[in-house]
Design a protein around this motif. Structure first.
Motif, PDB file in Angstrom:
ATOM      1  N   GLU A 199       0.835  -1.213   0.000  1.00  0.00           N
ATOM      2  CA  GLU A 199       0.000   0.000   0.000  1.00  0.00           C
ATOM      3  C   GLU A 199       0.864   1.256   0.000  1.00  0.00           C
ATOM      4  O   GLU A 199       0.580   2.216  -0.728  1.00  0.00           O
ATOM      5  N   LEU A 200       1.916   1.253   0.810  1.00  0.00           N
ATOM      6  CA  LEU A 200       2.826   2.401   0.858  1.00  0.00           C
ATOM      7  C   LEU A 200       3.466   2.652  -0.504  1.00  0.00           C
ATOM      8  O   LEU A 200       3.450   3.778  -1.012  1.00  0.00           O
ATOM      9  N   PHE A 201       4.008   1.612  -1.106  1.00  0.00           N
ATOM     10  CA  PHE A 201       4.701   1.802  -2.376  1.00  0.00           C
ATOM     11  C   PHE A 201       3.736   2.192  -3.494  1.00  0.00           C
ATOM     12  O   PHE A 201       4.089   2.975  -4.373  1.00  0.00           O
ATOM     13  N   GLU A 202       2.519   1.668  -3.447  1.00  0.00           N
ATOM     14  CA  GLU A 202       1.575   2.038  -4.500  1.00  0.00           C
ATOM     15  C   GLU A 202       1.154   3.499  -4.374  1.00  0.00           C
ATOM     16  O   GLU A 202       1.136   4.220  -5.376  1.00  0.00           O
ATOM     17  N   ILE A 203       0.836   3.960  -3.165  1.00  0.00           N
ATOM     18  CA  ILE A 203       0.395   5.354  -3.028  1.00  0.00           C
ATOM     19  C   ILE A 203       1.543   6.314  -3.340  1.00  0.00           C
ATOM     20  O   ILE A 203       1.341   7.393  -3.891  1.00  0.00           O
ATOM     21  N   TRP A 204       2.758   5.907  -3.021  1.00  0.00           N
ATOM     22  CA  TRP A 204       3.947   6.699  -3.364  1.00  0.00           C
ATOM     23  C   TRP A 204       4.125   6.745  -4.892  1.00  0.00           C
ATOM     24  O   TRP A 204       4.382   7.791  -5.464  1.00  0.00           O
TER      25      TRP A 204
ATOM     26  N   TRP B  22       1.741   6.345  -7.120  1.00  0.00           N
ATOM     27  CA  TRP B  22       0.658   7.171  -7.657  1.00  0.00           C
ATOM     28  C   TRP B  22       1.013   8.656  -7.562  1.00  0.00           C
ATOM     29  O   TRP B  22       0.705   9.432  -8.458  1.00  0.00           O
ATOM     30  N   ARG B  23       1.680   9.032  -6.468  1.00  0.00           N
ATOM     31  CA  ARG B  23       2.077  10.445  -6.345  1.00  0.00           C
ATOM     32  C   ARG B  23       3.120  10.790  -7.402  1.00  0.00           C
ATOM     33  O   ARG B  23       3.065  11.846  -8.038  1.00  0.00           O
ATOM     34  N   GLN B  24       4.085   9.897  -7.596  1.00  0.00           N
ATOM     35  CA  GLN B  24       5.117  10.125  -8.609  1.00  0.00           C
ATOM     36  C   GLN B  24       4.505  10.304  -9.994  1.00  0.00           C
ATOM     37  O   GLN B  24       4.954  11.126 -10.790  1.00  0.00           O
ATOM     38  N   LEU B  25       3.455   9.537 -10.282  1.00  0.00           N
ATOM     39  CA  LEU B  25       2.818   9.572 -11.591  1.00  0.00           C
ATOM     40  C   LEU B  25       1.823  10.718 -11.756  1.00  0.00           C
ATOM     41  O   LEU B  25       1.285  10.916 -12.840  1.00  0.00           O
TER      42      LEU B  25
END
Length: 196
Positions: free
Chosen positions: A116-121, A123-126
């Protein structure tokens, strides 16, 4: 009553081996509740998830749980939530958590927390959102991960700007305060609803 802010907390459905982990989950929930905030989390009653939810509720905060059907029995869905959303998939869960939160923070946890942490991070990058993301490094739990991430930058697989999209701290209150302040300075609206 509209909450002052909404924080999504990612954390373990187990309590972990150290009492410091439970203490930090209690501190996070209490901090949210005492400031009339809203907790958005995975919707379970077990482990650190249950601890942060109960602490938020006990301190007067609002609790939104979002749990996929497959985990309702395994993680003991928390029927004491102000809102409990039972969704079909993990994708729906994460997208709804993202929509309902102003900021995100990871406490100690396992593979689900990491994902979850890596995905939301990511998503922010994208550019799917521009909401702050934090890692609460309680009792040195994330020391190894943070060192690994620094190594990713050194080895050229990540840039410093990507590391700048997530902040870390060892104490709950200063990190949460920084995340809420940063969230308040961001323009409303994002593309999270588009990625489901």
């Amino acid at each position: 009553m509209t909450p002052a802010f909404s924080i999504c907390v990612y954390c373990g459905s187990r309590p972990g081996e150290r009492p410091e982990f439970t203490a930090v989950a209690e501190a996070v929930g209490r901090w949210i509740g005492e400031r009339s905030g809203q907790l958005v989390y995975g919707g379970g009653r077990t482990g650190l998830m249950g601890t942060v939810a109960e602490a938020t509720r006990a301190a007067g905060g609002r609790v939104v749980g979002i749990i996929p059907k497959a985990l309702v029995d395994r993680e003991l869905a928390n029927t004491l939530c102000d809102e409990l959303h039972v969704v079909d998939t993990m994708h729906e869960r994460k997208a709804l958590m993202g929509e309902r939160a102003d900021a995100f923070v990871a406490l100690p946890g396992g593979i689900g927390t990491f994902e979850e942490l890596f995905e939301i991070w990511t998503w922010r990058q994208l550019g799917y959102h521009d909401k702050p993301v934090g890692i609460l490094n309680s009792a040195g739990y994330y020391d190894g991960l943070l060192a690994f991430l620094d190594n990713c930058v050194r080895e050229g697989f990540m840039g410093e700007w990507q590391m700048g999209l997530v902040r870390s701290g060892t104490e709950a209150a200063p990190l949460l305060e920084a995340l809420v302040q940063e969230a308040g300075s961001r323009p409303a609206g994002d593309k999270l609803a588009e990625i489901v």
